[in-house]
Motif scaffolding. Sequence first.
Motif, PDB file in Angstrom:
ATOM      1  N   HIS A 111       0.814  -1.217   0.000  1.00 52.18           N
ATOM      2  CA  HIS A 111       0.000   0.000   0.000  1.00 52.18           C
ATOM      3  C   HIS A 111       0.857   1.281   0.000  1.00 52.18           C
ATOM      4  O   HIS A 111       0.518   2.270  -0.661  1.00 52.18           O
ATOM      5  CB  HIS A 111      -0.908  -0.041   1.238  1.00 52.18           C
ATOM      6  CG  HIS A 111      -1.699   1.182   1.489  1.00 52.18           C
ATOM      7  ND1 HIS A 111      -2.972   1.365   1.004  1.00 52.18           N
ATOM      8  CD2 HIS A 111      -1.410   2.315   2.168  1.00 52.18           C
ATOM      9  CE1 HIS A 111      -3.422   2.540   1.381  1.00 52.18           C
ATOM     10  NE2 HIS A 111      -2.492   3.148   2.086  1.00 52.18           N
ATOM     11  N   GLY A 164       0.619  12.380   9.032  1.00 50.77           N
ATOM     12  CA  GLY A 164      -0.841  12.539   9.029  1.00 50.77           C
ATOM     13  C   GLY A 164      -1.427  12.237  10.403  1.00 50.77           C
ATOM     14  O   GLY A 164      -2.375  12.887  10.856  1.00 50.77           O
ATOM     15  N   PHE A 167      -1.073  15.273  12.504  1.00 50.48           N
ATOM     16  CA  PHE A 167      -2.165  16.213  12.206  1.00 50.48           C
ATOM     17  C   PHE A 167      -3.447  15.758  12.902  1.00 50.48           C
ATOM     18  O   PHE A 167      -4.172  16.562  13.493  1.00 50.48           O
ATOM     19  CB  PHE A 167      -2.402  16.303  10.687  1.00 50.48           C
ATOM     20  CG  PHE A 167      -1.573  17.345   9.977  1.00 50.48           C
ATOM     21  CD1 PHE A 167      -0.270  17.075   9.569  1.00 50.48           C
ATOM     22  CD2 PHE A 167      -2.088  18.610   9.705  1.00 50.48           C
ATOM     23  CE1 PHE A 167       0.502  18.030   8.911  1.00 50.48           C
ATOM     24  CE2 PHE A 167      -1.327  19.574   9.053  1.00 50.48           C
ATOM     25  CZ  PHE A 167      -0.031  19.292   8.648  1.00 50.48           C
ATOM     26  N   GLY A 180      -8.074  14.868  10.938  1.00 52.66           N
ATOM     27  CA  GLY A 180      -7.731  16.222  11.351  1.00 52.66           C
ATOM     28  C   GLY A 180      -6.961  17.054  10.346  1.00 52.66           C
ATOM     29  O   GLY A 180      -6.969  18.293  10.441  1.00 52.66           O
ATOM     30  N   PRO A 182      -7.264  18.063   7.092  1.00 53.30           N
ATOM     31  CA  PRO A 182      -7.949  19.168   6.407  1.00 53.30           C
ATOM     32  C   PRO A 182      -8.456  20.236   7.385  1.00 53.30           C
ATOM     33  O   PRO A 182      -8.494  21.427   7.046  1.00 53.30           O
ATOM     34  CB  PRO A 182      -9.134  18.482   5.707  1.00 53.30           C
ATOM     35  CG  PRO A 182      -8.781  17.030   5.674  1.00 53.30           C
ATOM     36  CD  PRO A 182      -7.865  16.755   6.817  1.00 53.30           C
ATOM     37  N   GLU A 185      -5.512  22.389   8.376  1.00 55.56           N
ATOM     38  CA  GLU A 185      -5.138  23.253   7.254  1.00 55.56           C
ATOM     39  C   GLU A 185      -6.107  24.439   7.148  1.00 55.56           C
ATOM     40  O   GLU A 185      -5.691  25.584   6.936  1.00 55.56           O
ATOM     41  CB  GLU A 185      -5.125  22.470   5.931  1.00 55.56           C
ATOM     42  CG  GLU A 185      -4.700  23.369   4.784  1.00 55.56           C
ATOM     43  CD  GLU A 185      -4.610  22.691   3.430  1.00 55.56           C
ATOM     44  OE1 GLU A 185      -5.129  21.568   3.260  1.00 55.56           O
ATOM     45  OE2 GLU A 185      -4.030  23.309   2.520  1.00 55.56           O
ATOM     46  N   GLY A 287       0.234  10.107  -0.712  1.00 52.73           N
ATOM     47  CA  GLY A 287      -0.394  10.024   0.613  1.00 52.73           C
ATOM     48  C   GLY A 287      -1.277  11.226   0.882  1.00 52.73           C
ATOM     49  O   GLY A 287      -1.150  12.279   0.250  1.00 52.73           O
ATOM     50  N   GLY A 288      -2.171  11.060   1.860  1.00 49.13           N
ATOM     51  CA  GLY A 288      -3.212  12.053   2.128  1.00 49.13           C
ATOM     52  C   GLY A 288      -2.703  13.459   2.423  1.00 49.13           C
ATOM     53  O   GLY A 288      -3.354  14.447   2.074  1.00 49.13           O
ATOM     54  N   VAL A 289      -1.520  13.558   3.065  1.00 46.99           N
ATOM     55  CA  VAL A 289      -1.019  14.877   3.457  1.00 46.99           C
ATOM     56  C   VAL A 289      -0.620  15.712   2.221  1.00 46.99           C
ATOM     57  O   VAL A 289      -0.529  16.937   2.305  1.00 46.99           O
ATOM     58  CB  VAL A 289       0.143  14.730   4.475  1.00 46.99           C
ATOM     59  CG1 VAL A 289       0.682  16.078   4.927  1.00 46.99           C
ATOM     60  CG2 VAL A 289      -0.332  13.936   5.700  1.00 46.99           C
ATOM     61  N   LEU A 317      -5.550  10.287  -1.400  1.00 49.04           N
ATOM     62  CA  LEU A 317      -6.048   9.497  -0.259  1.00 49.04           C
ATOM     63  C   LEU A 317      -6.126   8.031  -0.695  1.00 49.04           C
ATOM     64  O   LEU A 317      -5.922   7.712  -1.875  1.00 49.04           O
ATOM     65  CB  LEU A 317      -7.418  10.020   0.174  1.00 49.04           C
ATOM     66  CG  LEU A 317      -7.409  11.443   0.765  1.00 49.04           C
ATOM     67  CD1 LEU A 317      -8.813  12.008   0.842  1.00 49.04           C
ATOM     68  CD2 LEU A 317      -6.756  11.452   2.138  1.00 49.04           C
TER      69      LEU A 317
END
Length: 353
Positions: A111, A164, A167, A180, A182, A185, A287-289, A317
Motif C-alpha cells: 500500500h 498525518g 495532524f 484532522g 484538512p 489546514e 499520501g493524504g497529506v 487518499l
Amino acid sequence: MLVLGIETTCDETACAVVRDGHEILSSVISSQIDLHNEYGGVVPELACRRHVDILIPVIDEALAKAQISLEAIDLIAVAHEPGLIGALLIGLNAAKSISLALNKPLIGVNHVEAHLYAAYMSQSHPIAFPCIGAVLSGGHTNLVQMHAIGHYTLLGQTVDDAIGEAFDKVAKILGLPYPGGPQIEALARHGNSKKYPFKPGNVKGRPLDFSFSGLKTAVLYTIKGQNLNGLGKEASKEALSEKQYAIDQSDKCDIAASFQQAALRSVVDRALIAARQCQCDTMLLGGGVTNNQALRRMLSEAAPQLKLLWPSAGLSLDNAAMIAGLGYHHYRQRGPDTLHLQAQASKGITQRV
Ligand code: KG4
Ligand code: ZN
C-alpha cells in the motif's frame, strides 16, 4: 491488460478497474469517516465489519462503472500490506476467492509503495529515474530514492508518529473532528504561524528520519498551559486522551498554523537534503497529506529546481486505482503470486540499506 484493484488496508473500502497500469476506467472509494468520527480515530473492529458489509457492492459498482464484467478482468491486484490486519484479510480473501473461482492471476501490492505510484500514474508522460519519493500519509512517513518502479532505497522514515497521524492527534487535542489534516489546514489559513515556536523533531545522526511525537506533545503543553514534564508517561497519556480544551478560536488558528508550519518544515528540509544527496531533480509525492496546499506551496518555493510530481485528485487518499496500477507493473516484472499470499500488518516500502 485489465486489472481489478482492491484496497481495504484501513478505513476506506475501494475497488478500481485500470487498463495497462495507467488508464482508470473506474475508481470507487467508500469512506468510513462517518463511522469513526465520534471516536476521533479509526476503530479496527468497526472498520472490518464495514469492509465485510460493503466490499462486494463496491466491487460490483467499480465493474459497472467501467462497463466490464468480472470475466473480462485479466488480473486481480490487492493491497496485502501494511495496514490493520483484520481489514487486510478481508480484501485479501475476497481477491483470492475471485482469483480461485474465475482462474485469474493474483498479485499482492504494498500500500505504501502504491501511494508513490499514485503520483507516477497521475503524470501524462513517463518520468526519468532515479527520483526522490516521499510518502506522507496517516500511517506512514517515508523518504526513498526510487530507481525504478519496485526498486527503492529507504532514505528516512518516522521514528514515532506518521505525519498525518500527528495532524490527526493535534486536531483531536484542539477538539476537531477526524480526520484532522484538512481541519488543521483550514484553521491554519487564518492563523499566525510565527506565534508559537514549535520545532519539528530531529533524530540524532539520522538527518533524513522524522519525529513528530515531540511536536504533538509541545502543542498539548501549550494548550494545557503547563509543563507536563516530570509527571511521568502515564500522566501525559491521560492528558492526551482528554477530548477538548478551553481555547479561543483565534488561538486555535495560531496553534494550527504554528504546528502545520513546523510539521511541513521538516518535510521540506529533508526533501532538500535527499535531493542534494542523491543528485535527483524530480520528486514524487504520495499520501493524504499531499492534499495540503501549504505543503505544495512551501516545497515549490523552497525547491524551485525540483520537479515536483503530485497525485491528482482522487489518487492522494487511499484508493484502489493505485493498487491496480502498481499491480500491473509487478505482474509484468515477476509474474503472479500464489494463493499462499499473506497479509502483513507492518511492512514499509523496503528495508534500510
Ligand atoms: O494516505 P491516507 O488516505 O491514509 C493512509 O494511508 O494513512 O492519508 C490520510 C491522512 C490523514 O492522517 C489525514 O489527516 C491526512 O492524510 N490529510 C491531511 C490533509 N488531507 C488529509 N493532512 C494535512 N493536510 C491535509 N489537507
Ligand atoms: Zn494510505
